[in-house]
Design an enzyme around this catalytic site. Structure first.
Site, PDB file in Angstrom:
ATOM      1  N   ASN A  11      -0.053  10.858   1.838  1.00  0.00           N
ATOM      2  CA  ASN A  11      -0.028   9.773   2.632  1.00  0.00           C
ATOM      3  C   ASN A  11       1.630   9.529   2.660  1.00  0.00           C
ATOM      4  OD1 ASN A  11       0.229   7.350   3.596  1.00  0.00           O
ATOM      5  ND2 ASN A  11      -0.622   6.396   1.777  1.00  0.00           N
ATOM      6  N   LYS A  13       3.199   7.323   3.997  1.00  0.00           N
ATOM      7  CA  LYS A  13       3.422   5.875   4.162  1.00  0.00           C
ATOM      8  C   LYS A  13       4.558   5.780   5.571  1.00  0.00           C
ATOM      9  CE  LYS A  13       2.432   5.112  -0.671  1.00  0.00           C
ATOM     10  NZ  LYS A  13       2.066   4.072  -1.782  1.00  0.00           N
ATOM     11  N   HIS A  97      -6.564   1.811   2.763  1.00  0.00           N
ATOM     12  CA  HIS A  97      -5.815   1.823   1.916  1.00  0.00           C
ATOM     13  C   HIS A  97      -5.280   0.384   1.257  1.00  0.00           C
ATOM     14  CE1 HIS A  97      -1.942   2.865  -0.234  1.00  0.00           C
ATOM     15  NE2 HIS A  97      -2.373   4.054  -0.480  1.00  0.00           N
ATOM     16  N   GLU A  99      -2.655  -0.800   0.325  1.00  0.00           N
ATOM     17  CA  GLU A  99      -1.554  -1.666   1.084  1.00  0.00           C
ATOM     18  C   GLU A  99      -1.864  -2.428   2.159  1.00  0.00           C
ATOM     19  OE1 GLU A  99       1.139   1.601   1.106  1.00  0.00           O
ATOM     20  OE2 GLU A  99       1.299   1.646  -1.161  1.00  0.00           O
ATOM     21  N   GLU A 169      -8.523   4.924  -5.534  1.00  0.00           N
ATOM     22  CA  GLU A 169      -7.067   4.637  -5.831  1.00  0.00           C
ATOM     23  C   GLU A 169      -6.945   3.433  -6.463  1.00  0.00           C
ATOM     24  OE1 GLU A 169      -4.426   6.889  -2.941  1.00  0.00           O
ATOM     25  OE2 GLU A 169      -4.809   5.137  -1.978  1.00  0.00           O
ATOM     26  N   GLY A 175       2.113   4.128  -6.535  1.00  0.00           N
ATOM     27  CA  GLY A 175       3.381   4.018  -6.738  1.00  0.00           C
ATOM     28  C   GLY A 175       3.840   3.443  -8.073  1.00  0.00           C
ATOM     29  N   SER A 214      -0.016   7.816  -8.390  1.00  0.00           N
ATOM     30  CA  SER A 214       0.911   8.624  -9.373  1.00  0.00           C
ATOM     31  C   SER A 214       0.477  10.001  -9.718  1.00  0.00           C
ATOM     32  CB  SER A 214       1.341   7.522 -10.548  1.00  0.00           C
ATOM     33  OG  SER A 214       1.737   6.600  -9.929  1.00  0.00           O
TER      34      SER A 214
END
Ligand code: PEP
Length: 255
Positions: A11, A13, A97, A99, A169, A175, A214
């Protein structure tokens, strides 16, 4: 027992440029020639999908999108439909996701609609689920991932997971450099698979469940060694060819 081909998806991003992508895609194409027995995919930002399609066509690396609209077409300024993604050769689309959920207010219902739109157009959705740190610390991990998964199963049926991928996730691991331990990942993956098995054993056995949060070259092998972990959804490390390829080799069982 169903065999599940491991999948490593990157991904990107909102990262990249034509020049940087060119170098990254070129290195992935040559490095991926050595890979066997796993699937390897990158998900660049929308404008770079034609570039990915050009560079990756005929290679061992597939490509997909990071998001899509739940609508087929119409007056939805700024949105991108599943059919458009198919036109650019996408095989996968990430949906839900964290985010998107946290920063853009995507609800379980909207994520379920995006999942359905992706499948309707022939894309394979990669459905992301995961709990926040506060939810984990208050013992609500299973409740949260079950709610997120059930929204999709209620809308599209358990059968829809036969052509889909699930990604666990944990939000606190994305991150942050703080990955879930292999045992923490295995626990949630096994829980998710068992939940799908309540509706359909066969679909649960064949469902690929990726871990994301991560994942690096250094921790990938231990995470992928868990019996219910079928690969990874990789953010930061997918932007560095050697790191992403090392994670792919870990999925092959070679690192
Ligand atoms: C992600 O964005 O899905 C992700 C897992 O990011 P990172 O690998 O950087 O934690």
């Amino acid at each position: 027992m169903a065999t599940r081909t491991r999948l490593v998806a990157g991904n990107w991003k909102m990262h990249g440029s034509r020049a940087a992508n060119d170098a990254l895609l070129g290195a992935l194409v040559s490095g991926a020639r050595e890979l066997a027995g796993i699937e390897c995919v990158v998900c660049p930002p929308f404008p770079y999908l034609p570039q990915a399609a050009d560079r990756l066509a005929g290679s061992r690396v597939g490509w997909g999108a990071q998001n899509l609209s739940e609508h087929g077409s119409g007056a939805y300024t700024g949105e991108v439909s599943a059919a458009m993604l198919v036109e650019f050769g996408c095989r996968y689309a990430i949906v839900g996701h964290s985010e998107r959920r946290a920063l853009y207010g995507e609800t379980d219902t909207q994520v379920a609609a995006k999942f359905a739109a992706a499948r309707k157009a022939g894309l394979v959705p990669i459905l992301c689920v995961g709990e926040s740190l506060a939810e984990r610390e208050s013992g609500r991990t299973e409740q949260v991932v079950a709610r997120q998964l059930d929204a999709v199963v209620d809308a599209s049926g358990a059968d829809s997971l036969a052509r889909a991928v699930l990604a666990y996730e944990p939000v606190w691991a994305i991150g942050t450099g703080r990955n879930a331990t292999p045992e923490q990942a295995q626990h949630v993956h096994a829980y998710l698979r068992a939940r799908v098995a309540r509706s359909d054993d066969g679909i649960a056995a064949g469902l690929r469940i990726l871990y994301g949060g991560s994942v690096k070259a250094a921790n990938a092998a231990a995470i992928f060694a868990m019996p219910d972990v079928d690969g990874g959804l990789i953010g930061g490390a997918s932007l560095v060819a050697e790191d992403f390829l090392a994670i792919c080799r870990a999925a092959e069982g070679k690192e």
